[in-house]
Design a protein around this motif. Structure first.
Motif, mmCIF file in Angstrom:
data_model
loop_
_atom_site.group_PDB
_atom_site.id
_atom_site.type_symbol
_atom_site.label_atom_id
_atom_site.label_comp_id
_atom_site.label_asym_id
_atom_site.label_seq_id
_atom_site.Cartn_x
_atom_site.Cartn_y
_atom_site.Cartn_z
ATOM 1 N N GLY A 123 -15.742 -12.399 18.047
ATOM 2 C CA GLY A 123 -14.472 -11.916 18.565
ATOM 3 C C GLY A 123 -14.322 -12.113 20.059
ATOM 4 N N GLU A 124 -15.355 -12.622 20.721
ATOM 5 C CA GLU A 124 -15.307 -12.829 22.169
ATOM 6 C C GLU A 124 -14.544 -14.102 22.493
ATOM 7 N N TYR A 125 -13.982 -14.148 23.709
ATOM 8 C CA TYR A 125 -13.273 -15.341 24.136
ATOM 9 C C TYR A 125 -14.262 -16.462 24.423
ATOM 10 N N ARG A 126 -13.891 -17.661 24.000
ATOM 11 C CA ARG A 126 -14.693 -18.856 24.262
ATOM 12 C C ARG A 126 -13.772 -19.967 24.754
ATOM 13 N N GLY A 127 -14.305 -20.824 25.583
ATOM 14 C CA GLY A 127 -13.530 -21.955 26.069
ATOM 15 C C GLY A 127 -14.377 -22.822 26.976
ATOM 16 N N GLY A 128 -13.790 -23.900 27.463
ATOM 17 C CA GLY A 128 -14.504 -24.836 28.314
ATOM 18 C C GLY A 128 -13.956 -26.233 28.117
ATOM 19 N N PRO A 129 -14.532 -27.223 28.766
ATOM 20 C CA PRO A 129 -14.025 -28.594 28.659
ATOM 21 C C PRO A 129 -13.900 -29.118 27.234
ATOM 22 N N ALA A 130 -14.874 -28.858 26.385
ATOM 23 C CA ALA A 130 -14.787 -29.359 25.011
ATOM 24 C C ALA A 130 -13.531 -28.821 24.331
ATOM 25 N N TYR A 131 -13.205 -27.567 24.600
ATOM 26 C CA TYR A 131 -12.033 -26.942 23.989
ATOM 27 C C TYR A 131 -10.742 -27.548 24.536
ATOM 28 N N TYR A 132 -10.669 -27.718 25.885
ATOM 29 C CA TYR A 132 -9.400 -28.257 26.390
ATOM 30 C C TYR A 132 -9.261 -29.760 26.161
ATOM 31 N N PHE A 133 -10.334 -30.490 26.077
ATOM 32 C CA PHE A 133 -10.208 -31.908 25.720
ATOM 33 C C PHE A 133 -9.658 -32.056 24.302
ATOM 34 N N HIS A 134 -10.132 -31.216 23.410
ATOM 35 C CA HIS A 134 -9.702 -31.294 22.007
ATOM 36 C C HIS A 134 -8.263 -30.821 21.825
ATOM 37 N N ARG A 135 -7.909 -29.693 22.452
ATOM 38 C CA ARG A 135 -6.623 -29.062 22.187
ATOM 39 C C ARG A 135 -5.473 -29.675 22.981
ATOM 40 N N ALA A 136 -5.730 -30.058 24.237
ATOM 41 C CA ALA A 136 -4.635 -30.506 25.099
ATOM 42 C C ALA A 136 -3.930 -31.739 24.563
ATOM 43 N N MET A 137 -4.652 -32.586 23.849
ATOM 44 C CA MET A 137 -4.069 -33.839 23.363
ATOM 45 C C MET A 137 -3.951 -33.881 21.835
ATOM 46 N N SER A 138 -4.136 -32.760 21.181
ATOM 47 C CA SER A 138 -4.177 -32.777 19.713
ATOM 48 C C SER A 138 -2.826 -33.051 19.073
ATOM 49 N N ILE A 456 -14.721 -34.765 34.979
ATOM 50 C CA ILE A 456 -13.743 -35.174 35.985
ATOM 51 C C ILE A 456 -12.785 -36.219 35.430
ATOM 52 N N ILE A 457 -13.300 -37.208 34.733
ATOM 53 C CA ILE A 457 -12.420 -38.216 34.128
ATOM 54 C C ILE A 457 -11.457 -37.554 33.146
ATOM 55 N N GLY A 458 -11.969 -36.605 32.367
ATOM 56 C CA GLY A 458 -11.134 -35.935 31.377
ATOM 57 C C GLY A 458 -10.022 -35.109 31.990
ATOM 58 N N ILE A 459 -10.327 -34.332 33.025
ATOM 59 C CA ILE A 459 -9.281 -33.455 33.597
ATOM 60 C C ILE A 459 -8.265 -34.255 34.406
ATOM 61 N N ILE A 460 -8.649 -35.420 34.902
ATOM 62 C CA ILE A 460 -7.660 -36.282 35.556
ATOM 63 C C ILE A 460 -6.582 -36.687 34.542
ATOM 64 N N ILE A 461 -6.992 -36.877 33.307
ATOM 65 C CA ILE A 461 -6.056 -37.305 32.259
ATOM 66 C C ILE A 461 -5.177 -36.148 31.783
ATOM 67 N N ILE A 462 -5.745 -34.952 31.646
ATOM 68 C CA ILE A 462 -4.997 -33.844 31.018
ATOM 69 C C ILE A 462 -4.616 -32.750 32.014
ATOM 70 N N GLN A 463 -4.544 -33.038 33.291
ATOM 71 C CA GLN A 463 -4.383 -32.035 34.347
ATOM 72 C C GLN A 463 -3.049 -31.301 34.346
ATOM 73 N N GLN A 464 -1.984 -31.905 33.815
ATOM 74 C CA GLN A 464 -0.626 -31.412 34.007
ATOM 75 C C GLN A 464 -0.429 -29.938 33.655
ATOM 76 N N PRO A 465 -0.969 -29.413 32.532
ATOM 77 C CA PRO A 465 -0.762 -28.002 32.217
ATOM 78 C C PRO A 465 -1.246 -27.040 33.315
ATOM 79 N N ALA A 466 -2.264 -27.432 34.065
ATOM 80 C CA ALA A 466 -2.754 -26.567 35.135
ATOM 81 C C ALA A 466 -1.709 -26.401 36.229
ATOM 82 N N TYR A 467 -0.994 -27.466 36.565
ATOM 83 C CA TYR A 467 0.052 -27.376 37.598
ATOM 84 C C TYR A 467 1.262 -26.603 37.090
ATOM 85 N N LYS A 468 1.571 -26.776 35.813
ATOM 86 C CA LYS A 468 2.666 -25.983 35.246
ATOM 87 C C LYS A 468 2.334 -24.495 35.314
ATOM 88 N N ALA A 469 1.088 -24.162 35.001
ATOM 89 C CA ALA A 469 0.670 -22.762 35.066
ATOM 90 C C ALA A 469 0.728 -22.248 36.501
#
Length: 514
Positions: A123-138, A456-469
């Motif tokens: 029930g604890e929160y989990r997250g990290g690069p593997a999670y945002y690489f998978h979800r951001a472009m799904s 770093i390569i991954g977040i360069i590609i999927i960075q946009q949601p961070a700026y929206k937030a």
């Protein structure tokens, strides 16, 4: 094997990775309008207040978890190594990568919060690069590619945090304790394994509670003692700072030939220490209970400052102001000595001994003990943070199967994968304490470098949601609101946790009303 690993490390930590770390920091700073400067008051405010729940830890606890991973042997032995092989100018480049890296940390940690999930087992929160690489472009055609990318990152992180990086921490602990008290490396290995076994088996809540108590105490104590010694040598500080800048820019005659090494070791040890862009910070960031992802992004950006501008600077000034340093040519202790502060004995090894002898210049005999105790706290909490990150990525890879026993030999059943990971990290710690410093650091650098390249390569590609937030957070703040995140209103897809999220206080109000 040692030569093979050194060759691999050379390829990973080529100039390309150094330029990538610096260029990414510049790019993210411009895109975020230098959020690491504009939002410093808000960073401090968020540190002092924050929510927590049964599922998530407070912002401060998440910061402490993050700092427990950032503040480790890199802040003492790593700084000493950077100065020894890159000269005083390496400290300048550590500052540079921290300033730029704070924006990188904001982006990656905000993404970690946006795409976090709830662990189906605990029930604890989990997250990290593997999670945002998978979800951001799904939702895109590139979904299969990014799913594979996420799996690769998760597997690399389990390897790096579970096997490669813990050995550096235990090795430095063993070296410092042996220098201070003559304690056998075997004793250090056994003691560390016992303490770690107790903490990591308790899960993320125990890790957060342990870190929240230990990290602030150890960091403040170390900085204060270091600063007392620096102030005792206050007359030398202007010249030391001038030397650092001159060396970093190749303007000092003694260190002009190693300016490239200054950049290399400053960035290399800076990233190892503050972990900006490495992809470790988003794991603890995702565990926080906040009403808006940008809140924890800002807190984690400030963690980079705490680690490098405070703790690493304290070590650097401590070593340089007391003259407890020796600089070598050729990035090896076997190279020609380019500069000698005149304090170190001839047999002093590159690493914790530099800081130990530095403290001894003011309090004879106290330095070895003080640094050994500081390193014990730093390294223990770092290894614990590594376990949490490895476990989070293991959960990403195997899901609920983490609690299921796995077959070992036909007809037999072994422990579940979480217990296997716990056993592996304890073995890694024991082996690291008994290894040479060169081998331990090589393994650690390989782990850090692999994660940094992928993240770093991954977040360069999927960075946009961070700026929206970030824009949404700043807009709500201007309206006098306590920002609450609504991904659908911002056009951010696949942030499934937030689509049904209600702050815990609001859930309680609804219950009372009913």
């Amino acid at each position: 094997m040692a030569e093979f690993l050194t060759t691999i490390n050379g390829y990973i930590w080529s100039n390309s990775l150094i330029y990538l770390c610096l260029a990414a920091g510049v790019y993210f700073s411009i895109r975020s309008r230098f959020v690491q400067v504009r939002q410093i008051p808000e960073m401090v405010r968020l540190l002092l207040r924050g929510e927590k729940s049964a599922s998530g830890v407070s912002s401060f606890q998440a910061l402490a978890m993050s700092l427990s991973g950032r503040i480790g042997t890199g802040n003492i032995a790593g700084v000493a190594t950077a100065i020894a092989f890159g000269g005083p100018g390496a400290l300048f480049w550590m500052w540079a990568v921290a300033f730029l890296g704070a924006s990188t940390s904001f982006v990656e940690c905000t993404l970690g919060q946006i795409y976090k999930t709830r662990d189906p087992l605990t029930g604890e929160y989990r997250g990290g690069p593997a999670y945002y690489f998978h979800r951001a472009m799904s939702h895109t055609k590139a979904a299969p590619l990014f799913k594979v990318y996420a799996v690769i990152f998760a597997a690399v992180t389990v390897l790096a945090c579970g096997l490669l990086m813990p050995s550096v921490q235990s090795n430095s602990m063993a070296a410092a304790m042996n220098q201070a008290w003559g304690v056998s490396e075997w004793v250090v290995a056994l003691g560390t394994v016992i303490v770690l076994a107790f903490v990591i088996i308790g899960g993320v809540k125990r890790i957060a509670a342990f870190a929240a108590v230990v990290v602030p105490f150890m960091a403040v104590g170390y900085i204060l003692i270091s600063m007392v010694i620096v102030f005792a040598n206050a007359g030398q500080i202007p010249e030391i700072l001038s030397l650092v800048v001159r060396s970093a820019l190749g303007a000092d005659a003694a260190f002009g030939a190693i300016i490239g090494a200054a950049v290399m070791w400053g960035v290399k040890r800076g990233v190892y220490s503050n972990e900006a862009g490495q992809g470790t910070g988003p794991h603890s960031a995702a565990a926080a209970e906040v009403s808006h992802p940008a809140k924890q992004g800002l807190v984690q950006a400030f963690a980079v400052y705490i680690d490098t501008l405070f703790v690493c600077t304290a070590t650097g000034l401590l070593i340089l102001s007391t003259g407890a340093y020796r600089v070598f040519e050729g990035e090896s202790a076997d190279g020609k000595v380019l500069a000698d502060g005149g304090v170190l004995p001839s047999d002093a090894a590159v690493g914790p001994a530099y800081a130990q002898h530095a403290v001894d210049t003011l309090w004879g005999g106290f330095g070895s003990t003080f640094v050994a105790i500081s390193l014990a706290f730093f390294c223990l909490t770092t290894i614990i943070a590594y376990y949490y990150m490895a476990d989070t990525n293991l959960r990403f890879l195997v899901g609920k199967a983490a609690a299921k026993p796995v077959p070992v030999i036909r007809g037999t059943v072994g422990a579940n994968t979480t217990l296997v990971l716990q056993a592996l990290i304890l073995v890694s710690v024991a082996v690291g304490a008994l290894s040479t410093a060169t081998d331990a650091w090589t393994l650690g650098d390989i782990g850090v470098g692999l994660m940094a390249w992928l993240n770093i390569i991954g977040i360069i590609i999927i960075q946009q949601p961070a700026y929206k937030a970030l824009r949404d957070f700043e807009k709500q703040k201007k309206e006098g609101k306590d920002p609450v995140f609504d991904p659908k209103a911002l056009g951010i897809r696949n942030a499934t946790f937030w689509e049904t999220y209600e702050p815990e206080g609001e859930r309680e109000k609804v219950t009372v009303t009913k």
